[in-house]
Design a protein around this motif. Structure first.
Motif, PDB file in Angstrom:
ATOM      1  N   GLY A 261      31.562  24.252   4.228  1.00 59.63           N
ATOM      2  CA  GLY A 261      32.558  23.231   3.931  1.00 59.63           C
ATOM      3  C   GLY A 261      31.956  22.088   3.139  1.00 59.63           C
ATOM      4  N   ARG A 262      32.784  21.196   2.665  1.00 63.79           N
ATOM      5  CA  ARG A 262      32.335  20.025   1.921  1.00 63.79           C
ATOM      6  C   ARG A 262      33.310  18.880   2.136  1.00 63.79           C
TER       7      ARG A 262
ATOM      8  N   SER B 111      36.375   9.348  -8.801  1.00 60.12           N
ATOM      9  CA  SER B 111      37.502   8.942  -7.976  1.00 60.12           C
ATOM     10  C   SER B 111      37.443   9.541  -6.586  1.00 60.12           C
ATOM     11  N   ALA B 112      36.623  10.570  -6.410  1.00 56.76           N
ATOM     12  CA  ALA B 112      36.454  11.185  -5.095  1.00 56.76           C
ATOM     13  C   ALA B 112      35.023  10.986  -4.667  1.00 56.76           C
ATOM     14  N   VAL B 113      34.747  11.273  -3.399  1.00 57.53           N
ATOM     15  CA  VAL B 113      33.415  11.054  -2.853  1.00 57.53           C
ATOM     16  C   VAL B 113      32.881  12.354  -2.306  1.00 57.53           C
ATOM     17  N   VAL B 114      31.649  12.683  -2.644  1.00 58.78           N
ATOM     18  CA  VAL B 114      30.980  13.846  -2.077  1.00 58.78           C
ATOM     19  C   VAL B 114      29.978  13.339  -1.065  1.00 58.78           C
ATOM     20  N   ALA B 115      30.031  13.831   0.160  1.00 59.17           N
ATOM     21  CA  ALA B 115      29.155  13.348   1.217  1.00 59.17           C
ATOM     22  C   ALA B 115      27.940  14.236   1.341  1.00 59.17           C
TER      23      ALA B 115
ATOM     24  N   THR C  53      31.012  27.472  -3.500  1.00 61.04           N
ATOM     25  CA  THR C  53      29.882  26.613  -3.826  1.00 61.04           C
ATOM     26  C   THR C  53      30.295  25.162  -3.834  1.00 61.04           C
ATOM     27  N   PRO C  54      29.746  24.312  -2.939  1.00 58.51           N
ATOM     28  CA  PRO C  54      30.071  22.892  -2.973  1.00 58.51           C
ATOM     29  C   PRO C  54      29.686  22.297  -4.313  1.00 58.51           C
TER      30      PRO C  54
END
Length: 296
Positions: A154-155, A37-41, A30-31
């Motif tokens: 994917g993510r 600090s991280a980026v989710v697109a 599950t995305p």
């Protein structure tokens, strides 16, 4: 390998493959949103328009104060334009010596034998469209399930953007028969080749960025990617511009699968070029005579 893969929960496992726990399978498949600090697109794409990426972040807060986000993992680094992987990919895509192991609908697959390990496979085909029309289908994540029959999901973990549009991606494959699905964490970058085309290079990175779980067997990709470039003019062409798409892949699937079996399956992966062609042009076949050396 069958295209009609069953879900991980429904797959009958062999004794040599790990079985997941329900909690780890759900978490890995599950995305999820990550820290600031991280980026989710969040991507959007259609067969007629390039995928677009909107970067979003989340923060943790309470009624008293906001928690400081953890630092970006030290291995979470972008792929720079001078990364040697781009030249290695360029050379691998240019090497079409020997007879192809497989031909289908104008796509030829070449195999470079690995010594005691996985083979490197290369697919070459043409698409009756411009380079700019083809590129978003191979350097963006969102269109991948539409043409890659092995891809399950994917993510984007981190989108660095910048000169190479570099991204860190976690993706996973479908399970087939008694083979448990694989997953991989890669860095991907895109670079102009200097001749009107682009190199899209990928390789595995530090597992600790996305720790392995029992839901998947963690695979390793030392080199993979695409070379997308304008095809040479063909005297018999009728549709004008065509683009050559090369798809290179070397993957260690790990687990207890023998290299001989993995190599047998992996040679079909570059036939995804046919799927890209159908998405871009609406046709699986190449209507014009090929202009790159595709042996019958």
């Amino acid at each position: 390998m069958s295209n009609n893969a069953t879900s991980p929960e429904a797959t009958t496992m062999s004794a040599s493959e790990p079985a997941p726990t329900p909690s780890s399978a759900t978490a890995a498949a599950t995305p999820t949103m990550v820290s600031a600090s991280a980026v989710v697109a969040t991507t959007s794409a259609s067969p007629t328009a390039p995928a677009t990426t909107t970067a979003t972040t989340t923060t943790s807060s309470s009624s008293s104060s906001a928690a400081a986000p953890p630092p970006i993992h030290p291995s979470a680094k972008p792929m720079e334009s001078d990364d040697p992987l781009f030249e290695q990919l360029h050379a691998a895509c240019a090497d079409r010596s020997g007879a192809p192991m497989l031909n289908k609908l104008g796509v030829s697959v070449f195999v470079r034998q690995g010594v005691g390990g996985p083979n490197l496979v290369l697919g070459v085909g043409e698409i009756a469209a411009t380079v700019d029309a083809v590129l978003p289908f191979v350097n963006q994540l969102d269109p991948r399930p539409k043409w890659d029959t092995f891809f399950a999901g994917g993510r984007v973990i981190t989108d660095f953007g910048g000169e190479t549009q570099s991204k860190i991606i976690h993706f996973w494959t479908k399970s087939t028969f008694a083979v448990w699905p694989r997953d991989c964490v890669i860095v991907m970058g895109t670079k102009p080749d200097g001749n009107g085309g682009y190199l899209v290079a990928c390789r595995s990175i530090d597992d600790s960025i996305v720790p392995p779980t029992s839901a998947y067997v963690r695979a390793n990709i030392p080199i993979a990617g695409f070379h997308v470039y304008p095809s040479p003019p063909s005297p018999g062409a009728t549709s004008g511009t065509t683009t050559t798409l090369c798809y290179c892949l070397k993957i260690d699937v790990a687990g207890w699968i023998p290299n001989s079996i993995a190599n047998l399956v992996n040679k079909y992966q570059p036939l995804g070029i046919i799927g890209v062609r159908k998405l871009v042009t609406g046709k699986s076949e190449l209507t014009d005579p090929p202009t790159v050396p595709l042996k019958d």
